[in-house]
Design a protein around this motif. Structure first.
Motif, PDB file in Angstrom:
ATOM      1  N   ALA A 107       0.909  -0.887   0.042  1.00 48.06           N
ATOM      2  CA  ALA A 107       0.253  -0.074  -0.026  1.00 48.06           C
ATOM      3  C   ALA A 107       1.044   1.079  -0.088  1.00 48.06           C
ATOM      4  O   ALA A 107       0.555   1.940  -1.164  1.00 48.06           O
ATOM      5  CB  ALA A 107      -1.026  -0.008   1.358  1.00 48.06           C
ATOM      6  N   LEU A 108       1.266   1.718   0.968  1.00 49.33           N
ATOM      7  CA  LEU A 108       2.852   2.057   0.681  1.00 49.33           C
ATOM      8  C   LEU A 108       3.521   2.566  -0.884  1.00 49.33           C
ATOM      9  O   LEU A 108       4.149   4.221  -0.982  1.00 49.33           O
ATOM     10  CB  LEU A 108       3.742   2.533   2.279  1.00 49.33           C
ATOM     11  N   THR A 109       4.168   1.838  -0.948  1.00 54.32           N
ATOM     12  CA  THR A 109       4.985   2.086  -2.072  1.00 54.32           C
ATOM     13  C   THR A 109       4.325   1.857  -3.007  1.00 54.32           C
ATOM     14  O   THR A 109       4.424   2.870  -4.395  1.00 54.32           O
ATOM     15  CB  THR A 109       5.234   0.365  -2.670  1.00 54.32           C
ATOM     16  N   LEU A 110       2.948   1.762  -3.090  1.00 57.47           N
ATOM     17  CA  LEU A 110       1.563   2.333  -4.623  1.00 57.47           C
ATOM     18  C   LEU A 110       1.098   3.837  -4.227  1.00 57.47           C
ATOM     19  O   LEU A 110       0.777   4.376  -5.320  1.00 57.47           O
ATOM     20  CB  LEU A 110       0.327   1.408  -4.911  1.00 57.47           C
ATOM     21  N   GLY A 111       0.525   4.294  -3.091  1.00 57.93           N
ATOM     22  CA  GLY A 111       0.777   5.500  -2.463  1.00 57.93           C
ATOM     23  C   GLY A 111       2.045   5.926  -3.409  1.00 57.93           C
ATOM     24  O   GLY A 111       2.090   7.132  -3.602  1.00 57.93           O
ATOM     25  N   TYR A 112       2.973   5.744  -3.381  1.00 58.03           N
ATOM     26  CA  TYR A 112       4.345   6.309  -3.232  1.00 58.03           C
ATOM     27  C   TYR A 112       4.347   6.692  -4.652  1.00 58.03           C
ATOM     28  O   TYR A 112       5.010   8.018  -5.609  1.00 58.03           O
ATOM     29  CB  TYR A 112       5.707   6.259  -2.192  1.00 58.03           C
ATOM     30  N   LYS A 113       4.073   5.581  -6.044  1.00 56.19           N
ATOM     31  CA  LYS A 113       3.762   5.447  -6.644  1.00 56.19           C
ATOM     32  C   LYS A 113       3.080   6.711  -7.765  1.00 56.19           C
ATOM     33  O   LYS A 113       3.525   7.003  -9.209  1.00 56.19           O
ATOM     34  CB  LYS A 113       3.822   4.475  -7.517  1.00 56.19           C
ATOM     35  N   ASN A 114       1.751   6.409  -6.647  1.00 57.37           N
ATOM     36  CA  ASN A 114       0.425   6.991  -7.323  1.00 57.37           C
ATOM     37  C   ASN A 114       1.341   8.631  -7.516  1.00 57.37           C
ATOM     38  O   ASN A 114       0.998   8.716  -8.172  1.00 57.37           O
ATOM     39  CB  ASN A 114      -0.845   6.492  -6.866  1.00 57.37           C
ATOM     40  N   HIS A 115       1.346   8.927  -6.016  1.00 60.14           N
ATOM     41  CA  HIS A 115       1.126   9.787  -5.772  1.00 60.14           C
ATOM     42  C   HIS A 115       2.404  10.815  -5.282  1.00 60.14           C
ATOM     43  O   HIS A 115       2.930  12.627  -4.835  1.00 60.14           O
ATOM     44  CB  HIS A 115       0.168  10.489  -4.322  1.00 60.14           C
ATOM     45  N   LYS A 116       3.741  10.018  -5.496  1.00 59.25           N
ATOM     46  CA  LYS A 116       5.227  10.406  -5.128  1.00 59.25           C
ATOM     47  C   LYS A 116       5.185  11.917  -3.803  1.00 59.25           C
ATOM     48  O   LYS A 116       5.508  12.403  -3.683  1.00 59.25           O
ATOM     49  CB  LYS A 116       5.376  11.824  -6.229  1.00 59.25           C
ATOM     50  N   THR A 117       4.406  11.580  -3.090  1.00 57.92           N
ATOM     51  CA  THR A 117       4.626  11.901  -1.917  1.00 57.92           C
ATOM     52  C   THR A 117       4.922  10.263  -0.390  1.00 57.92           C
ATOM     53  O   THR A 117       4.992   9.816   0.069  1.00 57.92           O
ATOM     54  CB  THR A 117       3.059  11.536  -0.924  1.00 57.92           C
ATOM     55  N   VAL A 118       6.796  10.873  -0.346  1.00 53.57           N
ATOM     56  CA  VAL A 118       7.451   9.993   0.350  1.00 53.57           C
ATOM     57  C   VAL A 118       7.369  10.126   1.638  1.00 53.57           C
ATOM     58  O   VAL A 118       7.948   9.378   2.443  1.00 53.57           O
ATOM     59  CB  VAL A 118       9.106  10.061  -0.363  1.00 53.57           C
ATOM     60  N   SER A 119       6.880  10.590   2.640  1.00 54.32           N
ATOM     61  CA  SER A 119       6.950  11.148   3.969  1.00 54.32           C
ATOM     62  C   SER A 119       5.884   9.551   4.237  1.00 54.32           C
ATOM     63  O   SER A 119       5.935   9.709   5.245  1.00 54.32           O
ATOM     64  CB  SER A 119       6.153  12.773   4.442  1.00 54.32           C
ATOM     65  N   PHE A 120       5.150   9.595   3.844  1.00 50.96           N
ATOM     66  CA  PHE A 120       3.779   8.677   4.324  1.00 50.96           C
ATOM     67  C   PHE A 120       4.499   7.188   4.747  1.00 50.96           C
ATOM     68  O   PHE A 120       4.455   6.731   5.175  1.00 50.96           O
ATOM     69  CB  PHE A 120       2.236   8.504   3.211  1.00 50.96           C
ATOM     70  N   PHE A 121       5.401   7.007   3.151  1.00 55.03           N
ATOM     71  CA  PHE A 121       5.904   5.525   2.635  1.00 55.03           C
ATOM     72  C   PHE A 121       7.291   5.378   4.242  1.00 55.03           C
ATOM     73  O   PHE A 121       7.422   4.242   4.938  1.00 55.03           O
ATOM     74  CB  PHE A 121       6.933   5.292   1.907  1.00 55.03           C
ATOM     75  N   ILE A 122       7.890   6.943   4.333  1.00 50.11           N
ATOM     76  CA  ILE A 122       9.134   6.705   4.897  1.00 50.11           C
ATOM     77  C   ILE A 122       8.336   6.647   6.952  1.00 50.11           C
ATOM     78  O   ILE A 122       9.290   5.753   7.476  1.00 50.11           O
ATOM     79  CB  ILE A 122       9.743   7.872   5.117  1.00 50.11           C
ATOM     80  N   THR A 123       7.222   7.273   6.939  1.00 51.19           N
ATOM     81  CA  THR A 123       6.396   6.960   8.235  1.00 51.19           C
ATOM     82  C   THR A 123       5.935   6.063   8.490  1.00 51.19           C
ATOM     83  O   THR A 123       5.704   5.096   9.465  1.00 51.19           O
ATOM     84  CB  THR A 123       5.216   8.264   7.985  1.00 51.19           C
ATOM     85  N   GLY A 124       5.424   5.270   7.281  1.00 53.38           N
ATOM     86  CA  GLY A 124       5.051   3.848   7.671  1.00 53.38           C
ATOM     87  C   GLY A 124       6.488   2.931   7.828  1.00 53.38           C
ATOM     88  O   GLY A 124       5.548   1.657   8.614  1.00 53.38           O
ATOM     89  N   VAL A 125       6.919   3.216   6.987  1.00 49.22           N
ATOM     90  CA  VAL A 125       8.267   2.142   7.756  1.00 49.22           C
ATOM     91  C   VAL A 125       8.575   1.772   9.263  1.00 49.22           C
ATOM     92  O   VAL A 125       9.187   1.038   9.547  1.00 49.22           O
ATOM     93  CB  VAL A 125       9.383   2.087   6.108  1.00 49.22           C
TER      94      VAL A 125
END
Length: 132
Positions: free
Chosen positions: A61-79
């Motif tokens: 989900a976080l990877t798809l979110g980053y690919k779709n919206h280019k918002t890296v902060s959500f990915f980093i927060t999730g990790v």
């Protein structure tokens, strides 16, 4: 484009909620069901199973979110949240005690749920093709 971002965000938020429920309600349920049930599931096994479900779904989900919206902060927060959950399951009780393990689980689950909720809201607010 793979349209699994919103369902995977929702599932990941549900799994985070399941972690919190298990962590805080399992002791009460065990006390109330002690006389009724002679079969109990090993608590650590449940921790590992929830974690094994949470990691791949959250990363997807976080990877798809980053690919779709280019918002890296959500990915980093999730990790960061996933890392805290892993720490809680693997070393929480041994290092921080039972209270510390529950605290780490709560913090990690909240951080993961926040990352997925933010990912989900961003997707809903943008006019993107990831949720058609």
């Amino acid at each position: 484009m793979l349209k699994a971002q919103i369902p995977s965000d929702k599932i990941a938020m549900g799994l985070s909620f399941a972690c919190v429920l298990h962590c805080f309600l399992a002791p009460s349920l065990l006390i109330f069901s002690y006389g009724v049930s002679s079969y109990s599931i090993e608590s650590e096994l449940i921790h590992y199973l929830i974690l094994l479900l949470t990691i791949p779904i959250s990363i997807l989900a976080l990877t798809l979110g980053y690919k779709n919206h280019k918002t890296v902060s959500f990915f980093i927060t999730g990790v960061i949240g996933i890392s805290i959950l892993i720490l809680a399951v693997l070393m929480g009780e041994a290092i921080f005690g039972d209270f510390g393990e529950k605290g780490l689980t709560l913090v990690g689950s909240i951080i993961v749920a926040y990352a997925h909720y933010s990912n989900y809201r961003t997707c809903q607010n943008l006019d993107c093709t990831c949720h058609d």
